[in-house]
Design an enzyme around this catalytic site. Structure first.
Site, PDB file in Angstrom:
ATOM      1  N   ASP A 365      27.557  43.811  37.349  1.00 55.21           N
ATOM      2  CA  ASP A 365      27.268  45.077  38.014  1.00 55.21           C
ATOM      3  C   ASP A 365      26.014  44.845  38.874  1.00 55.21           C
ATOM      4  O   ASP A 365      25.247  43.924  38.594  1.00 55.21           O
ATOM      5  CB  ASP A 365      27.031  46.119  36.914  1.00 55.21           C
ATOM      6  N   ASP A 556      25.209  47.752  32.537  1.00 58.40           N
ATOM      7  CA  ASP A 556      24.216  48.516  31.767  1.00 58.40           C
ATOM      8  C   ASP A 556      24.527  50.001  31.659  1.00 58.40           C
ATOM      9  O   ASP A 556      23.917  50.702  30.866  1.00 58.40           O
ATOM     10  CB  ASP A 556      22.823  48.346  32.389  1.00 58.40           C
ATOM     11  N   ASP A 560      30.108  51.350  32.994  1.00 59.90           N
ATOM     12  CA  ASP A 560      30.501  49.946  32.804  1.00 59.90           C
ATOM     13  C   ASP A 560      31.262  49.728  31.498  1.00 59.90           C
ATOM     14  O   ASP A 560      31.792  48.640  31.267  1.00 59.90           O
ATOM     15  CB  ASP A 560      29.254  49.037  32.797  1.00 59.90           C
TER      16      ASP A 560
END
Length: 662
Positions: A365, A556, A560
């Site tokens: 990410d 995080d 996600d």
């Protein structure tokens, strides 16, 4: 740490952890509720633990001295009884284990191997050998127990930093209570030098904190009012007040402790294989030893000497005990989990220590993982004096709570801000106000268009967040705002490539143009922007279509969670990551540093190489001495080395992981 997980599968510990035996010999796990801890004084720091071995060793040395140095006829009369008494302190605990395993209908264990070998040695009057085998077996157990406890102490020293008390504000005064009784929303006080007992929000202006227990980082962190404070941090500066946001059991620290405790219940394939192997291998060894006594009768006929072949079969039994494997492999993985914890990395199972060595694709990410997730001023362009430009802009922005406005104010620093008057917010466009008698407009391009103010055409092509400024109806410049890459982000990507990762991919919900810029700056192989959470799942599915790939996802946020669950290994940024992400992940990076992913791979590889070294060492030495033993060349003394010596070497090798620098 909870008692139920205090017996790791380090095996072969006849005195201290018989529960472990049931665990590996019967194939039960902690989840099966097979957690009966028969602790026979197994505290490695206690003198009583070592007393049986000391008594046996003293009596054995005296016996050998009388046998070989002093010619005392009286000793020959009491000789068998002397060695029997010497045998009992170390023999009785093992014989008890044989009885326990027999009751559980498990007849072929290392306990029964050792018991048959030593009692057989007594039967053919090889008394010193019988005592020596059991004594060295016991010493091996004590070594292994000390190694396991050392690994546990490392983990506990790092993690078990929960405060015992909390000073909570009730009825206008602070009461000292157990942290478990503090409720969400209550205010607690933490003095300088005290540990934070619960997760919460800092009410005081600011303070510095040592976060080493949670993150492994030695550098203190300064946190300001409104920021999140985690249980286990050490307050360094002054008395602070914290508003509790989570119950004691839900704190970040409690979750970490639980993760480490549960990590040992999720076994690596090698560990599970060795356990199954020991179950099949041990009975085979018994029957081979039996064959070594009986088959030569058929071949040798009248030349057959029963005592010689019985001795050889007993040597064979001692050599072939699977202790070195059964002890050192779980201990190697346990050491790996401990070493990772010391580096601020939490593996939720030794199976992930194994799997991380096979990784070839890392999908990450962007915001909060590779970048800080906070806006900061990247560039200032102005046609007037830059300081004056910033003073005017900051004066207007100081009245706004928007993240971009906060970034501008933070960039201006502590200096005095001009007073701004008649501030007016124009929805979706920006702010208008008066500073030192000048009209200031600050916002996006639409704001300037609304007031018919001309500006440079290139501004429309800038992808980053931009704040344009006009003073007294004249365009005077702009400020670029962007999320900043973490200090170690570029190094993290470089290290991943160096550690065998073929492709690093970045997925983000941010604008593709911004994602591209970050990807190029960090050396990322492939990137995708403008993604919704479901788009991330689709992208990961596409990557995983290639069955040969082993894919990790690093994230995080709550968004996600689906991709963390779907990847082969989910890695969460733990310090500021969402609870859902941490819960779903298989590995948690407590420091929020992406470079720790490469560290995790290195620890996984080091653990694997130690485990393989131990397997090769144990099999090689045993194979050589087994052949020599069957041929009558190796005696019981060589057998002791092949079993206990190899086990000790394997233990020392496994402990090495905790000393390594990563």
């Amino acid at each position: 740490m909870s008692h139920s997980h205090d017996n790791e599968d380090s095996c072969c510990n006849s005195k201290a952890h018989s529960a472990q035996k049931h665990h590996h010999d019967h194939g039960h796990s902690h989840e099966d509720g097979d957690d009966h801890d028969h602790d026979h004084g197994g505290d490695p720091s206690s003198f009583k633990t070592y007393l049986p071995a000391i008594v046996t060793l003293a009596m054995l040395l005296i016996g050998i001295a009388f046998d070989n140095l002093f010619n005392v006829p009286a000793f020959q009369i009491i000789r068998p009884y002397w060695y029997i008494v010497a045998y009992l302190p170390v023999g009785i605990p093992v014989l008890k284990e044989v009885w326990e395993t027999f009751k559980a209908k498990d007849f072929f264990t290392e306990f029964s191997l050792m018991s048959v070998a030593t009692i057989g040695a007594f039967a053919i009057e090889q008394y010193p050998e019988g005592v020596t085998v059991m004594l060295f077996y016991t010493i091996g157990e004590l070594f292994q127990m000390a190694a396991v406890n050392r690994a546990k102490r490392n983990i506990k020293a790092l993690l078990d930093v929960r405060a015992d008390v909390a000073h909570v504000l009730r009825n206008g005064k602070y009461e000292t209570v157990n942290p478990e009784s503090v409720e969400i929303g209550e205010t607690i006080q933490v003095k300088a030098g005290e540990k934070i007992p619960l997760d919460g929000e800092l009410i005081s202006d600011k303070s510095s904190f040592n976060t080493a227990a949670l993150t492994g980082e030695s550098k203190p962190r300064t946190l300001t009012k409104g920021e999140l404070i985690l249980a286990g941090m050490l307050n360094l500066d002054k008395v602070i007040e914290v508003k509790v946001t989570k119950a004691f059991a839900d704190s970040a620290l409690s979750r970490i402790l639980e993760m480490v405790q549960n990590a040992t219940t999720r076994k690596a394939k090698t560990e599970l294989f060795i356990r199954k192997f020991a179950k099949i291998y041990t009975p085979i060894v018994f029957f081979l030893a039996l064959a070594l006594v009986t088959v030569p009768i058929l071949v040798l006929g009248n030349d057959y000497h029963f005592q010689t072949w019985l001795y050889r079969s007993l040597v064979f039994l001692v050599i072939s005990c699977p202790c070195a494997l059964v002890i050192s492999i779980p201990l190697g993985y346990f050491g790996g989990i401990g070493a990772a914890s010391a580096n601020g990395i939490l593996f939720k199972g030794s199976n992930f220590l194994d799997l991380i060595t096979k990784l070839d694709t890392v999908v990450m990410d962007k915001t909060g993982t590779l970048t800080k997730g906070v806006f900061s001023v990247q560039q200032v362009e102005s046609s007037i004096d830059e300081q004056e430009f910033l003073n005017l802009l900051t004066a207007v922005e100081a009245k706004s709570t928007h993240p971009i406005a906060k970034a501008i104010v933070a960039h201006a620093g502590e200096k005095e801000i001009h007073p701004a008057e008649n501030i007016e917010e124009i929805a979706g466009m920006g702010l208008k106000g008066w500073v030192n008698g000048k009209e200031v407009l600050a916002g996006n391009v639409k704001l300037l268009e609304k007031f018919n103010i001309g500006f440079e055409a290139k501004i429309k092509n800038i992808e980053e967040s931009i704040v344009v400024v006009a003073v007294d109806q004249q365009y005077v410049g702009y400020v670029l705002i962007a999320d900043e890459a973490k200090e170690d982000a570029a190094e993290a990507v470089k290290q991943l490539h160096e550690n065998g990762i073929k492709q690093v991919v970045m997925l983000s919900g941010d604008k593709t143009a911004i994602v591209k810029k970050v990807a190029l700056a960090l050396g990322i192989d492939a990137y995708y922007g403008d993604l919704l959470p479901e788009d991330k799942v689709a992208r990961l599915e596409e990557i995983k279509k290639d069955q040969a790939r082993v894919v990790a996802f690093v994230g995080d946020g709550i968004n996600d969670t689906p991709v963390l669950a779907m990847s082969d290994i989910g890695i969460a940024m733990g310090a500021m990551g969402s609870d859902a992400a941490i819960e779903t992940a298989d590995v948690v990076i407590q420091t929020d540093q992406p470079s720790k992913i490469a560290t995790a791979i290195k620890i996984g590889k080091a653990t694997r190489s130690v485990v393989i070294q131990n397997i090769v060492l144990a099999f090689a030495v045993k194979a050589i001495v087994l052949i020599l033993g069957a041929g009558g060349i190796a005696t019981m003394w060589e057998a002791v080395f092949a079993d206990v010596g190899v086990a000790l070497l394997a233990i020392l090798n496994a402990v090495r992981i905790q000393k390594m620098k990563f």
